[in-house]
Enzyme design. Structure first.
Site, PDB file in Angstrom:
ATOM      1  N   ARG A  32     -11.259  68.615 -20.276  1.00 64.43           N
ATOM      2  CA  ARG A  32      -9.716  68.475 -20.419  1.00 64.43           C
ATOM      3  C   ARG A  32      -9.348  67.246 -19.850  1.00 64.43           C
ATOM      4  O   ARG A  32      -8.109  66.975 -19.592  1.00 64.43           O
ATOM      5  CB  ARG A  32      -9.137  69.679 -19.937  1.00 64.43           C
ATOM      6  N   ILE A  42     -11.469  73.191  -8.886  1.00 61.37           N
ATOM      7  CA  ILE A  42     -12.607  73.771  -9.759  1.00 61.37           C
ATOM      8  C   ILE A  42     -13.154  74.992  -8.924  1.00 61.37           C
ATOM      9  O   ILE A  42     -13.522  74.862  -7.815  1.00 61.37           O
ATOM     10  CB  ILE A  42     -13.461  72.733  -9.851  1.00 61.37           C
ATOM     11  N   PHE A  98      -3.882  70.584  -2.649  1.00 61.26           N
ATOM     12  CA  PHE A  98      -2.706  71.240  -1.632  1.00 61.26           C
ATOM     13  C   PHE A  98      -1.729  70.209  -1.196  1.00 61.26           C
ATOM     14  O   PHE A  98      -0.776  70.670  -0.527  1.00 61.26           O
ATOM     15  CB  PHE A  98      -3.630  71.728  -0.647  1.00 61.26           C
ATOM     16  N   HIS A 154     -12.053  78.703  -1.489  1.00 60.58           N
ATOM     17  CA  HIS A 154     -10.444  79.042  -1.451  1.00 60.58           C
ATOM     18  C   HIS A 154      -9.815  78.357  -2.681  1.00 60.58           C
ATOM     19  O   HIS A 154      -8.693  77.989  -2.421  1.00 60.58           O
ATOM     20  CB  HIS A 154      -9.907  78.140  -0.099  1.00 60.58           C
TER      21      HIS A 154
HETATM   22  N1  INI Z   1      -8.834  70.330  -3.521  1.00 55.21           N
HETATM   23  C1  INI Z   1      -8.761  69.959  -4.831  1.00 55.21           C
HETATM   24  O1  INI Z   1      -7.604  69.293  -5.125  1.00 55.21           O
HETATM   25  N2  INI Z   1      -9.380  70.604  -5.674  1.00 55.21           N
HETATM   26  C2  INI Z   1     -10.305  71.325  -5.264  1.00 55.21           C
HETATM   27  O2  INI Z   1     -11.245  72.012  -6.018  1.00 55.21           O
HETATM   28  C3  INI Z   1     -10.394  71.665  -3.781  1.00 55.21           C
HETATM   29  N3  INI Z   1     -11.401  72.458  -3.247  1.00 55.21           N
HETATM   30  O3  INI Z   1     -12.406  72.702  -3.997  1.00 55.21           O
HETATM   31  O4  INI Z   1     -11.453  73.004  -2.174  1.00 55.21           O
HETATM   32  C4  INI Z   1      -9.508  70.945  -2.749  1.00 55.21           C
HETATM   33  N4  INI Z   1      -9.593  71.237  -1.760  1.00 55.21           N
HETATM   34  C5  INI Z   1      -8.984  70.574  -0.566  1.00 55.21           C
HETATM   35  C6  INI Z   1      -7.487  70.816  -0.641  1.00 55.21           C
HETATM   36  O5  INI Z   1      -6.708  70.407  -1.339  1.00 55.21           O
HETATM   37  C7  INI Z   1      -7.001  70.056   0.781  1.00 55.21           C
HETATM   38  O6  INI Z   1      -6.934  68.758   0.450  1.00 55.21           O
HETATM   39  C8  INI Z   1      -7.508  70.524   1.956  1.00 55.21           C
HETATM   40  O7  INI Z   1      -7.559  71.824   2.006  1.00 55.21           O
HETATM   41  C9  INI Z   1      -6.561  69.645   3.175  1.00 55.21           C
HETATM   42  O8  INI Z   1      -5.436  70.237   3.352  1.00 55.21           O
END
Ligand code: INI
Length: 137
Positions: free
Chosen positions: A110, A65, A40, A71
């Site tokens: 992958r 994943i 994110f 979410h």
């Molecule tokens: N971030 C990921 O890079 N991969 C994931 O699968 C994931 N899951 O599973 O929630 C994930 N969540 C964290 C997100 O990217 C943020 O770091 C977090 O919401 C704080 O902003």
């Protein structure tokens, strides 16, 4: 740039990307490696790096994943949208090197496993796009 969430996968993506860039003639010193907590967060830093004009391309690596989050769709969609926007807003290629899979096993396949390394593809795309943007000027 790589996100540390699902680090066992994303470190492999990073290793594959750097190795592929160097194998294709990019100087190791020309490759800056920056990490963020999760996928994110990739778009904000991607945009910042692209807007700095210090780089010919930005590669955003991550692994979202489904099995491990409710979410998934929000993180995956916002990440993709933001990375696309970073490129469009700045005119600098920002490569989407983010795996979006149902399981960790599919992601590992992958990330240097039996289906290759998406980091390698991301490196190839970054070089092609950097060259193309020079041509289309
Ligand atoms: N971030 C990921 O890079 N991969 C994931 O699968 C994931 N899951 O599973 O929630 C994930 N969540 C964290 C997100 O990217 C943020 O770091 C977090 O919401 C704080 O902003």
């Amino acid at each position: 740039m790589w996100s540390r969430f699902n680090e066992s996968v994303t470190r492999r993506l990073l290793d594959g990307t750097v190795a592929a860039l160097v194998a294709r003639g990019v100087e190791r010193e020309a490759v800056a490696v920056v990490s963020v907590p999760g996928a994110f967060e990739l778009p904000l830093v991607a945009r910042h790096l692209a807007a700095s004009r210090r780089f010919d391309a930005v590669i955003a690596l991550g692994a979202v994943i489904r099995g491990e989050t409710g979410h998934y769709d929000v993180v995956a969609n916002e990440c993709a949208r933001g990375i696309s926007r970073a490129a469009l807003d700045t005119g600098v290629p920002v490569v989407f090197g983010v795996l979006t899979t149902d399981t960790a096993a599919q992601a590992l396949d992958r990330a240097g496993g039996r289906l290759g390394n998406k980091g390698d593809d991301a490196a190839t795309t970054a070089i092609e796009m950097a060259n193309l943007m020079r041509v289309v000027g």
